[in-house]
Motif scaffolding. Structure first.
Motif, PDB file in Angstrom:
ATOM      1  N   GLU A   1      -4.201  14.176  13.061  1.00 12.48           N
ATOM      2  CA  GLU A   1      -3.333  13.575  12.070  1.00 12.48           C
ATOM      3  C   GLU A   1      -3.874  12.222  11.645  1.00 12.48           C
ATOM      4  N   SER A   2      -3.736  11.935  10.358  1.00 11.12           N
ATOM      5  CA  SER A   2      -4.340  10.701   9.856  1.00 11.12           C
ATOM      6  C   SER A   2      -3.413   9.495   9.961  1.00 11.12           C
ATOM      7  N   LEU A   3      -2.098   9.693  10.050  1.00 13.39           N
ATOM      8  CA  LEU A   3      -1.134   8.587  10.115  1.00 13.39           C
ATOM      9  C   LEU A   3      -1.254   7.644   8.925  1.00 13.39           C
ATOM     10  N   ASP A   4      -1.532   8.210   7.765  1.00 10.96           N
ATOM     11  CA  ASP A   4      -1.654   7.414   6.547  1.00 10.96           C
ATOM     12  C   ASP A   4      -0.263   7.246   5.937  1.00 10.96           C
ATOM     13  N   PHE A   5       0.415   6.180   6.291  1.00  9.24           N
ATOM     14  CA  PHE A   5       1.789   5.937   5.880  1.00  9.24           C
ATOM     15  C   PHE A   5       1.908   5.781   4.365  1.00  9.24           C
ATOM     16  N   LYS A   6       1.000   5.046   3.758  1.00  3.09           N
ATOM     17  CA  LYS A   6       1.076   4.814   2.310  1.00  3.09           C
ATOM     18  C   LYS A   6       0.946   6.125   1.538  1.00  3.09           C
ATOM     19  N   SER A   7       0.055   6.996   1.971  1.00  3.70           N
ATOM     20  CA  SER A   7      -0.120   8.280   1.295  1.00  3.70           C
ATOM     21  C   SER A   7       1.117   9.154   1.478  1.00  3.70           C
ATOM     22  N   ALA A   8       1.652   9.160   2.682  1.00  6.45           N
ATOM     23  CA  ALA A   8       2.864   9.956   2.939  1.00  6.45           C
ATOM     24  C   ALA A   8       4.030   9.442   2.105  1.00  6.45           C
ATOM     25  N   LEU A   9       4.171   8.153   2.001  1.00  6.28           N
ATOM     26  CA  LEU A   9       5.259   7.557   1.231  1.00  6.28           C
ATOM     27  C   LEU A   9       5.113   7.853  -0.262  1.00  6.28           C
ATOM     28  N   ARG A  11       4.319  10.496  -1.603  1.00 12.80           N
ATOM     29  CA  ARG A  11       4.806  11.852  -1.882  1.00 12.80           C
ATOM     30  C   ARG A  11       6.315  11.976  -1.692  1.00 12.80           C
ATOM     31  N   ARG A  12       6.974  10.898  -1.374  1.00  9.01           N
ATOM     32  CA  ARG A  12       8.425  10.925  -1.140  1.00  9.01           C
ATOM     33  C   ARG A  12       9.184  10.558  -2.400  1.00  9.01           C
ATOM     34  N   SER A  13      10.498  10.706  -2.333  1.00 10.66           N
ATOM     35  CA  SER A  13      11.351  10.419  -3.479  1.00 10.66           C
ATOM     36  C   SER A  13      11.398   8.911  -3.762  1.00 10.66           C
ATOM     37  N   PRO A  14      11.802   8.539  -4.981  1.00 11.10           N
ATOM     38  CA  PRO A  14      11.952   7.108  -5.299  1.00 11.10           C
ATOM     39  C   PRO A  14      12.956   6.414  -4.372  1.00 11.10           C
TER      40      PRO A  14
END
Length: 181
Positions: A1-9, A11-14
């Protein structure tokens, strides 16, 4: 797992992005790459009168049912108070701890990691001042610890406790201090 928080965020809702932004601002938690960095506490204004500000003491306790946000409100209060040169005294187990003087000196170091944890680290219960807890004992604690203000983090029981304490301000001068819930 990359633990890339910014990338995961991304893809989330506004709404999730807004909540994450609020969380970061309130906890002073910033991401430097993927490493958590806590910025230093802001410097206390050197123009403040050290005699009055260093002696200003804020008491805080959790009151009522454990709820989301209790552990976020607590370190936020400590952080803001410390930036103004105030000290914060936390009381364990709500009104019961306040009445018995079960306290701990709060510093940024011992509360800064709480925002990401659930529950309420100080402990809480549903006891109400003036109903389940003796107001005289609370007034004694306020006087002994020389509290200048009292903050109750919680819901309905906190409001009831604050209401009962403020009703006694005329009879108990120790309780004639700012209080909020």
């Amino acid at each position: 797992e990359s633990l890339d928080f910014k990338s995961a965020l991304s893809r989330r809702s506004p709404t999730m992005k807004t909540l994450a932004c609020c969380y970061n601002k309130l906890t002073q938690f910033h991401l430097n790459g993927n490493i958590a960095v806590y910025p230093p506490l802001p410097i206390v204004d050197p123009n403040l009168n050290s005699e009055t500000h260093n002696s200003f003491r804020v008491g805080v306790c959790h009151v009522g049912v454990p709820a989301p946000g209790m552990n976020l409100a607590f370190p936020t209060l400590v952080h803001i108070s410390m930036t103004h040169g105030f000290s914060v005294i936390g009381f364990r187990d709500g009104m019961a701890g306040l009445s018995m003087g079960e306290s701990v000196e709060c510093t940024w170091e011992n509360v800064r990691a709480l925002a990401s944890k659930g529950g309420c680290v100080l402990g809480t219960n549903r006891l109400v001042a003036g109903v389940d807890v003796d107001i005289d004992k609370i007034a004694d604690t306020v006087q002994k610890l020389k509290l200048n203000a009292l903050v109750m983090i919680g819901g309905f029981e906190g409001y009831r406790s604050m209401f009962n304490l403020t009703k006694c301000k005329d009879q108990k001068k120790e309780l004639d201090i700012p209080m909020c819930c």
